[in-house]
Design a protein around this motif. Structure first.
Motif, short mmCIF file in Angstrom:
data_model
loop_
_atom_site.label_atom_id
_atom_site.label_comp_id
_atom_site.label_asym_id
_atom_site.label_seq_id
_atom_site.Cartn_x
_atom_site.Cartn_y
_atom_site.Cartn_z
N LEU A 127 41.35 49.92 37.69
CA LEU A 127 42.68 50.36 38.13
C LEU A 127 43.84 49.76 37.34
N ALA A 128 43.56 49.22 36.16
CA ALA A 128 44.65 48.74 35.32
C ALA A 128 45.60 49.91 35.04
N GLY A 129 46.89 49.66 35.19
CA GLY A 129 47.86 50.73 34.98
C GLY A 129 48.08 51.60 36.21
N HIS A 130 47.50 51.21 37.33
CA HIS A 130 47.68 51.96 38.59
C HIS A 130 48.20 51.00 39.67
N PRO A 131 49.46 50.57 39.55
CA PRO A 131 49.98 49.55 40.48
C PRO A 131 49.97 49.98 41.94
N GLU A 132 50.17 51.26 42.21
CA GLU A 132 50.17 51.70 43.62
C GLU A 132 48.79 51.55 44.23
N ASP A 133 47.75 51.87 43.48
CA ASP A 133 46.38 51.71 43.99
C ASP A 133 46.05 50.23 44.17
N LEU A 134 46.46 49.42 43.21
CA LEU A 134 46.21 47.98 43.31
C LEU A 134 46.94 47.40 44.53
N ALA A 135 48.12 47.91 44.83
CA ALA A 135 48.86 47.43 46.01
C ALA A 135 48.10 47.75 47.30
N LEU A 182 44.81 47.90 47.58
CA LEU A 182 43.72 46.92 47.66
C LEU A 182 44.25 45.55 48.04
N ASP A 183 45.43 45.20 47.53
CA ASP A 183 46.06 43.93 47.95
C ASP A 183 46.28 43.92 49.46
N GLU A 184 46.75 45.05 49.98
CA GLU A 184 46.99 45.15 51.42
C GLU A 184 45.69 44.98 52.21
N MET A 185 44.60 45.58 51.73
CA MET A 185 43.32 45.44 52.42
C MET A 185 42.91 43.95 52.49
N GLU A 186 43.07 43.25 51.36
CA GLU A 186 42.69 41.84 51.32
C GLU A 186 43.59 40.99 52.20
N HIS A 187 44.89 41.31 52.23
CA HIS A 187 45.82 40.57 53.10
C HIS A 187 45.46 40.79 54.58
N GLN A 188 45.09 42.01 54.92
CA GLN A 188 44.70 42.29 56.30
C GLN A 188 43.43 41.53 56.68
N HIS A 189 42.47 41.49 55.77
CA HIS A 189 41.27 40.68 56.02
C HIS A 189 41.66 39.23 56.28
N GLU A 226 42.17 55.90 55.43
CA GLU A 226 43.15 56.89 54.96
C GLU A 226 43.58 56.66 53.52
N ARG A 227 43.55 55.39 53.05
CA ARG A 227 44.06 55.12 51.71
C ARG A 227 43.04 54.46 50.79
N ALA A 228 42.45 53.37 51.23
CA ALA A 228 41.58 52.60 50.32
C ALA A 228 40.32 53.37 49.95
N LEU A 229 39.71 54.05 50.91
CA LEU A 229 38.47 54.77 50.59
C LEU A 229 38.72 55.92 49.62
N ARG A 230 39.91 56.49 49.64
CA ARG A 230 40.26 57.53 48.66
C ARG A 230 40.23 56.94 47.25
N ILE A 231 40.78 55.73 47.13
CA ILE A 231 40.80 55.06 45.83
C ILE A 231 39.37 54.75 45.39
N ILE A 232 38.58 54.22 46.32
CA ILE A 232 37.19 53.89 46.01
C ILE A 232 36.44 55.15 45.58
N ASP A 233 36.68 56.25 46.27
CA ASP A 233 35.96 57.49 46.01
C ASP A 233 36.22 58.03 44.61
N ARG A 234 37.43 57.87 44.12
CA ARG A 234 37.74 58.39 42.78
C ARG A 234 37.58 57.34 41.69
#
Length: 196
Positions: free
Chosen positions: A62-70, A72-79, A119-127
């Motif tokens: 995901l280099a160059g995809h800051p919105e997607d990285l954000a 994943l950051d949110e998922m880790e912060h929630q954990h 709703e968001r993270a799995l979409r990123i994982i899927d693609r």
């Protein structure tokens, strides 16, 4: 919510639904129970697998995809936010306290996290991940369950419909399916996990 994915998300959604199911018991319990211990063990295993074997793999693509990285950051912060709540509730239950406010907060945060992930993270994982990488994540999750598999699988499928149950069991060798039906599921069903 669109539930069409390229990768097979059956296990992920089953895991999330099992956690949601148990939250009803978590918010109603009056003391420590075997159900609470099972819930926390499997929640930790799930999040550890994601933190160590899913998000880092996705990040590499995901280099160059800051919105997607954000996301994943949110998922880790929630954990990270859920961890101290679990520890605090555990400690309170050990002291014979109910920790009602903390259990309510846990339920709210976990429901929000699961929804955001679906709703968001799995979409990123899927693609982002290919089938082999997704299977490696599944193997990492199974390794964290390890010897708890005889209680994990019936816990996961407790209340699941026939279609989901069949889909998950189809990934097991026939002897394992037989063991699930003849031993693991009956042993799990015979126990009142949430009894004090």
């Amino acid at each position: 919510m669109d539930t069409t994915f390229t990768l097979d998300m059956t296990m992920m959604f089953a895991y999330h639904d099992a956690l949601r199911r148990d939250l009803q018991h978590v918010t109603a319990m009056t003391a420590r129970s075997a159900g609470w211990d099972l819930f926390t063990r499997f929640l930790h295993a799930h999040h550890d697998a994601e933190d160590q074997a899913l998000w880092p793999v996705a990040r590499r693509h995901l280099a160059g995809h800051p919105e997607d990285l954000a996301v994943l950051d949110e998922m880790e912060h929630q954990h990270a936010a859920l961890g101290p709540l679990l520890v605090g509730i555990d400690a309170a239950l050990d002291r014979g306290e109910l920790a009602l406010a903390a259990r309510h907060e846990l339920a709210v945060l976990l429901v929000e996290h699961l929804a955001a992930e679906e709703e968001r993270a799995l979409r990123i994982i899927d693609r982002t991940l290919d089938v082999e990488q997704w299977m490696q994540f599944g193997e990492a999750g199974a390794a964290r369950i390890g010897p708890d598999m005889p209680s994990f699988l019936p816990w996961l499928l407790d209340g699941a419909d026939a279609e989901r149950t069949s889909a998950i069991l189809s990934h097991l060798a026939e002897p394992a399916q037989l063991t699930y039906r003849s031993a693991w599921r009956p042993a799990y069903a015979a126990r009142d996990w949430w009894a004090v």
